[in-house]
Motif scaffolding. Structure first.
Motif, PDB file in Angstrom:
ATOM      1  N   VAL B 357       0.838  -1.194   0.000  1.00 27.03           N
ATOM      2  CA  VAL B 357       0.000   0.000   0.000  1.00 27.03           C
ATOM      3  C   VAL B 357       0.881   1.254   0.000  1.00 27.03           C
ATOM      4  CG1 VAL B 357      -1.739   1.281   1.315  1.00 27.03           C
ATOM      5  CG2 VAL B 357      -1.959  -1.173   1.019  1.00 27.03           C
ATOM      6  N   GLY B 358       2.035   1.154   0.678  1.00 27.47           N
ATOM      7  CA  GLY B 358       2.980   2.268   0.682  1.00 27.47           C
ATOM      8  C   GLY B 358       3.473   2.584  -0.726  1.00 27.47           C
ATOM      9  N   ILE B 359       3.830   1.540  -1.473  1.00 30.95           N
ATOM     10  CA  ILE B 359       4.276   1.752  -2.855  1.00 30.95           C
ATOM     11  C   ILE B 359       3.135   2.365  -3.664  1.00 30.95           C
ATOM     12  CG2 ILE B 359       5.071   0.614  -4.975  1.00 30.95           C
ATOM     13  CD1 ILE B 359       6.402  -1.498  -3.247  1.00 30.95           C
ATOM     14  N   ALA B 360       1.927   1.829  -3.427  1.00 31.83           N
ATOM     15  CA  ALA B 360       0.764   2.360  -4.156  1.00 31.83           C
ATOM     16  C   ALA B 360       0.577   3.830  -3.817  1.00 31.83           C
ATOM     17  CB  ALA B 360      -0.495   1.561  -3.808  1.00 31.83           C
ATOM     18  N   PHE B 361       0.709   4.160  -2.519  1.00 30.64           N
ATOM     19  CA  PHE B 361       0.497   5.557  -2.145  1.00 30.64           C
ATOM     20  C   PHE B 361       1.550   6.478  -2.767  1.00 30.64           C
ATOM     21  CE2 PHE B 361       1.170   9.305   0.461  1.00 30.64           C
ATOM     22  CZ  PHE B 361      -0.108   9.844   0.435  1.00 30.64           C
ATOM     23  N   ALA B 362       2.812   6.044  -2.685  1.00 28.15           N
ATOM     24  CA  ALA B 362       3.880   6.881  -3.242  1.00 28.15           C
ATOM     25  C   ALA B 362       3.668   7.086  -4.742  1.00 28.15           C
ATOM     26  CB  ALA B 362       5.238   6.231  -2.983  1.00 28.15           C
ATOM     27  N   PHE B 388       9.982   8.353  -8.452  1.00 24.11           N
ATOM     28  CA  PHE B 388       9.340   7.047  -8.314  1.00 24.11           C
ATOM     29  C   PHE B 388      10.379   5.972  -7.994  1.00 24.11           C
ATOM     30  CE2 PHE B 388       6.423   9.436 -10.992  1.00 24.11           C
ATOM     31  CZ  PHE B 388       5.225   9.211 -10.335  1.00 24.11           C
ATOM     32  N   ASN B 389      11.519   6.047  -8.672  1.00 23.76           N
ATOM     33  CA  ASN B 389      12.545   5.042  -8.434  1.00 23.76           C
ATOM     34  C   ASN B 389      13.123   5.148  -7.036  1.00 23.76           C
ATOM     35  OD1 ASN B 389      12.231   3.977 -10.965  1.00 23.76           O
ATOM     36  ND2 ASN B 389      13.843   5.241 -11.872  1.00 23.76           N
ATOM     37  N   PRO B 394      13.623   1.281  -2.395  1.00 26.85           N
ATOM     38  CA  PRO B 394      13.788   0.714  -1.050  1.00 26.85           C
ATOM     39  C   PRO B 394      12.562  -0.065  -0.581  1.00 26.85           C
ATOM     40  CG  PRO B 394      14.056   3.118  -1.019  1.00 26.85           C
ATOM     41  CD  PRO B 394      13.786   2.732  -2.426  1.00 26.85           C
ATOM     42  N   LEU B 395      11.380   0.459  -0.886  1.00 21.67           N
ATOM     43  CA  LEU B 395      10.164  -0.249  -0.469  1.00 21.67           C
ATOM     44  C   LEU B 395      10.084  -1.606  -1.173  1.00 21.67           C
ATOM     45  CD1 LEU B 395       7.563   2.666  -0.548  1.00 21.67           C
ATOM     46  CD2 LEU B 395       8.503   1.552   1.457  1.00 21.67           C
ATOM     47  N   GLY B 396      10.426  -1.595  -2.456  1.00 25.23           N
ATOM     48  CA  GLY B 396      10.398  -2.849  -3.218  1.00 25.23           C
ATOM     49  C   GLY B 396      11.393  -3.858  -2.674  1.00 25.23           C
ATOM     50  N   LEU B 401      12.551  -8.772   0.474  1.00 25.21           N
ATOM     51  CA  LEU B 401      13.066  -9.464   1.654  1.00 25.21           C
ATOM     52  C   LEU B 401      11.938 -10.214   2.364  1.00 25.21           C
ATOM     53  CD1 LEU B 401      15.587  -9.852   3.415  1.00 25.21           C
ATOM     54  CD2 LEU B 401      14.896  -7.854   4.721  1.00 25.21           C
ATOM     55  N   LEU B 402      10.775  -9.570   2.453  1.00 25.06           N
ATOM     56  CA  LEU B 402       9.642 -10.197   3.135  1.00 25.06           C
ATOM     57  C   LEU B 402       9.184 -11.468   2.435  1.00 25.06           C
ATOM     58  CD1 LEU B 402       7.247  -7.367   4.279  1.00 25.06           C
ATOM     59  CD2 LEU B 402       8.385  -9.048   5.694  1.00 25.06           C
ATOM     60  N   ILE B 403       9.270 -11.477   1.107  1.00 26.48           N
ATOM     61  CA  ILE B 403       8.878 -12.681   0.365  1.00 26.48           C
ATOM     62  C   ILE B 403       9.699 -13.863   0.861  1.00 26.48           C
ATOM     63  CG2 ILE B 403       8.832 -13.793  -1.909  1.00 26.48           C
ATOM     64  CD1 ILE B 403       8.408 -11.065  -3.155  1.00 26.48           C
TER      65      ILE B 403
END
Lengths: 133, 654
Positions: B357-362, B388-389, B394-396, B401-403
């Motif tokens: 959701v953070g990536i979506a918001f940004a 955008f990059n 960093p969020l990506g 890592l979470l995956i």
């Protein structure tokens, strides 16, 4: 309090996100100006990143593939700005479609483009024509 | 005549959509079974009528009836048959018809299934309100069957850039995905109206959600691939508002897919799930608004048509109505539990959600910032690609890592022993990779970190599968292959998910590679001249012209070798279309798993010298491979039959 862990996790992520967005906005934004605004602006200060959308003056285009260097004027019908672009000529450049140039003024009326995009004559083109008529 | 039948079908659809909405509402008030059957009949009839209208338009396009405005604007008689048909979604009116067609067929499938009896009338009512809007737009604002006062005898032709196989699949799959999210949304709203707080709506719509997600993934993937191969600028993603419009619901839809698992298993995150599906659905509408309004500057030039304000009104109305409903029912959705530990599977789901959701918001923020800044300060301030990059990378990476972390940690709470046991192998693999990569000369810190994280997550995912196989082998005594085969095919939902993760990780590897180690060079060459692009040696041999059907192509021959090895001749070209004033670039790509050599023929001179742009894009092939692995994993998980069921509930008794 319920969901304390939830809230802490959310606050942390939102905080990081806010920091990233704020730092990302530094230096990566530009102003979107009309030709008139840009000319007025270039008198006062130069070196700021701006974007403009305008028509190319067809007779002004000088293309030197050896460099490569593309020089052309953009116009709003009243005033012109001279644009230099050190890259290959984009597709559809000579088609008369409006272009979007991004870059900086190096001197009043002299614009150095880092990017030139031709608004692609995509699927909604016909709608646009109708609107203009 | 035929066009009139098409238009008549639309008008009848309009009436029947209205009837279906009213019928579904009234039948609920009076508990009238016959009226419900009749309203359901109306839903089927709308599906039939939309099919008639669509087939009529396809027929008109295929036969080249240029007296119809749409046909004459988007096709010409020399267009290949295939592209005459795909011109259905080349323009505004036709693409709206396609949208309506897909929506009405989805609605008919829901009506036929009638999975949750007391919800169906509400679900159909909501879907029909949605359909009503689209058919209204076509009937009164942009009619695909509009006729010209005279028959011009020839059409204006299809934009050459749309004459590409990628342009055939991309819009259709994107639409199938976009529209698909309307179904879980409608069920979620129906549950709220009925004051039901259970998760039956999630179970019934899970397949719908995954199918929608599958198509949206495919839509984004084919769009990126088309841009890379056809547009000839060497990239695949430019954070253009229109690209973002299809990326946003994909992000929130992915978050939704994960968070509903927590509700299924632990009865948590109910409000969050409702919120996510509302946002996802509204983002699909927002996307159509963005594409048709022209409020933002995009290279995908849209006319500033009046349609925008109708779409905006509908988007805002949907958002307000659904949020209001959710807030009204908040009490019912309150939950009793909280996470027991930060180091638990459920908290990794929570972080995954927050990051998506953070990536979506940004991305949303960057997309609409010009509008916000103009409204607030009067100055339109644009946000460029590096924004955008720099925010999303960093969020990506955190998500990457979470995956890897998620499958390694237990539900509820992970002990130190559990962690040490599970992290040892993948952590060791990642560390070994980092050392070897550094020794081999991978020195850019960001790239090294990113590849190491990706390597960790790939090993962790594989490790999870291997552990499962070992356990099964020990219990059943089967050989390795049988154990692996049965384990995976009998838990397809779970292992399908891992396949999707592996595909996504491959894709991420491609993204990292092509963003950190790309090379670019522009050079003008004379006949026989040689240029070196890293390890590649290219010799410009010939410039010539040939006929390609109705089109003329100018092409250059470049003899390419790498080291001592001859690779062959690459032929970048520029194609002249008779119906189009400017030539279109056809790039030449020599794609290997390591890197793509990407050549653009930019210009040529009378003396035969030609200007080329050479790009070396590392690991791009992994993006497409990974993308199609994701698609395969999704289909594998979706396939009906044994093994598709959800795992046990993990709710604690308190």
């Amino acid at each position: 309090m319920k969901n304390k862990k939830n809230i802490i996790a959310t606050v942390v992520v939102v905080g990081v996100l806010a920091l990233l967005i704020i730092s990302g906005m530094q230096g990566n934004t530009g102003r979107y100006l009309t030709i008139q605004e840009a000319i007025a602006d270039s008198q006062r200060e130069s070196g700021k990143y701006i974007q403009m959308e305008a028509k190319v003056v067809p007779t002004s285009v000088k293309w030197d593939p050896k460099q490569p260097q593309l020089v052309f004027d953009i116009t709003d019908g009243k005033q012109n700005i001279n644009v230099t672009f050190y890259d290959v000529k984009p597709d559809n450049f000579d088609s008369g479609y409006p272009v979007i140039v991004e870059g900086k003024f190096t001197a009043p009326g002299k614009f150095l483009a880092g990017k030139v995009l031709v608004k692609c004559p995509s699927k909604y083109e016909e709608e646009a024509k109708k609107q203009n008529q | 005549m035929l066009a009139d039948i098409g238009y008549l079908s639309l008008i009848l659809s309009l009436v029947l959509c209205g009837y279906a909405v009213a019928g579904n509402i009234i039948c609920l008030k009076h508990n009238n079974r016959r009226l419900f059957d009749s309203a359901r009949g109306a839903v089927y009839a709308v599906a039939l009528l939309s099919t008639v209208a669509s087939l009529v338009l396809i027929y008109l396009l295929a036969t080249g009836d240029f007296s119809v405005t749409y046909v004459s604007e988007y096709t010409s008689s020399d267009l290949p048959f295939f592209y005459k048909i795909t011109a259905m979604w080349a323009g505004n009116a036709g693409s709206l018809l396609l949208w309506f067609w897909v929506l009405s067929i989805y609605a008919a499938v829901v009506a036929k299934g009638n999975k949750i009896k007391d919800m169906t009338p509400y679900v159909l009512g909501i879907l029909m309100v949605n359909a009503l809007f689209f058919v209204f737009v076509m009937a009164f604002l942009t009619n695909p069957f509009e006729k010209l006062p005279y028959n011009p005898g020839e059409g204006q032709g299809l934009n050459p850039m749309l004459q590409n196989p990628g342009m055939v699949i991309h819009p259709v799959t994107t639409y199938l995905g976009y529209v698909g999210f309307a179904i879980p949304f409608a069920f979620a709203m129906a549950g709220l109206i009925l004051k039901r707080s259970d998760d039956e709506w999630i179970k019934v719509t899970r397949r719908w959600t995954i199918i929608a997600w599958l198509f949206l993934t495919l839509g984004n993937l084919t769009g990126a691939q088309w841009a890379y191969e056809e547009l000839g600028w060497g990239g695949y993603w430019a954070w253009d508002p229109v690209e973002n419009a299809s990326f946003l619901p994909w992000l929130t839809g992915s978050a939704f897919l994960h968070s509903v698992m927590i509700q299924e298993r632990k009865n948590m995150l109910k409000i969050w799930n409702i919120l996510l599906i509302i946002i996802t659905f509204v983002l699909t509408l927002f996307g159509t608004f963005l594409v048709r309004s022209g409020v933002l500057t995009s290279v995908h030039a849209f006319g500033r048509s009046d349609l925008g304000k109708y779409f905006l009104a509908f988007t805002v109305a949907s958002l307000v109505a659904s949020l209001w409903l959710m807030v009204d029912r908040l009490n019912m959705l309150r939950e009793e539990k909280e996470f027991e530990s930060y180091i638990s599977k459920e908290s990794s789901f929570l972080f995954n959600n927050l990051i998506l959701v953070g990536i979506a918001f940004a991305t949303f923020w960057g997309t609409i910032f010009p509008l916000i800044s103009e409204a607030v300060t009067g100055n339109k301030i644009t946000v460029s690609i590096p924004f955008f990059n720099s925010v999303n990378a960093p969020l990506g990476l955190a998500m990457t890592l979470l995956i890897g972390i998620c499958p390694l940690i237990a539900w509820r709470k992970s002990g130190v022993k559990n962690l040490a046991e599970n992290f040892l192998a993948p952590g060791g693999a990642a560390l070994a990779f980092a050392v070897v990569a550094f020794a081999l000369g991978l020195r850019k810190p960001y790239a090294l970190l990113a590849f190491t994280i990706a390597c960790f997550s790939i090993s962790a995912t594989l490790w999870e599968v291997i552990k499962g196989v070992i356990t099964r082998k020990r219990i059943t005594g089967e050989n390795v292959l049988a154990a692996a085969g049965r384990l995976i095919t009998r838990n397809r939902r779970r292992y399908g998910g891992y396949i999707i993760h592996l595909g996504l990780l491959m894709l991420i590897v491609g993204v990292i590679g092509s963003n950190t180690y790309d090379t670019e060079m522009v050079k003008t060459l004379k006949f026989g001249e040689t240029v070196k692009v890293k390890d590649y040696t290219l010799t410009y041999q010939n410039l010539a012209e040939r006929k390609q059907g109705k089109n003329d192509a100018v092409y250059a021959d470049l003899l390419v070798s790498k080291g001592d090895k001859l690779i062959g001749t690459l032929e970048p070209e520029r194609v002249f279309y008779p119906t189009h004033p400017n030539p279109a670039t056809e790039v030449a790509i020599n794609s290997t798993l390591k890197e793509d050599l990407y050549i653009i023929l930019s210009a040529w001179d009378k003396d035969g010298s030609a200007t080329f742009k050479f790009l070396l894009n590392p690991l791009v092939a992994w993006m497409w491979i990974g993308g199609y692995v994701m698609i395969f994993g999704t289909i594998f998980a979706l396939w009906p039959g044994r093994g598709g069921a959800v795992g046990a509930k993990y709710t604690q008794r308190s």
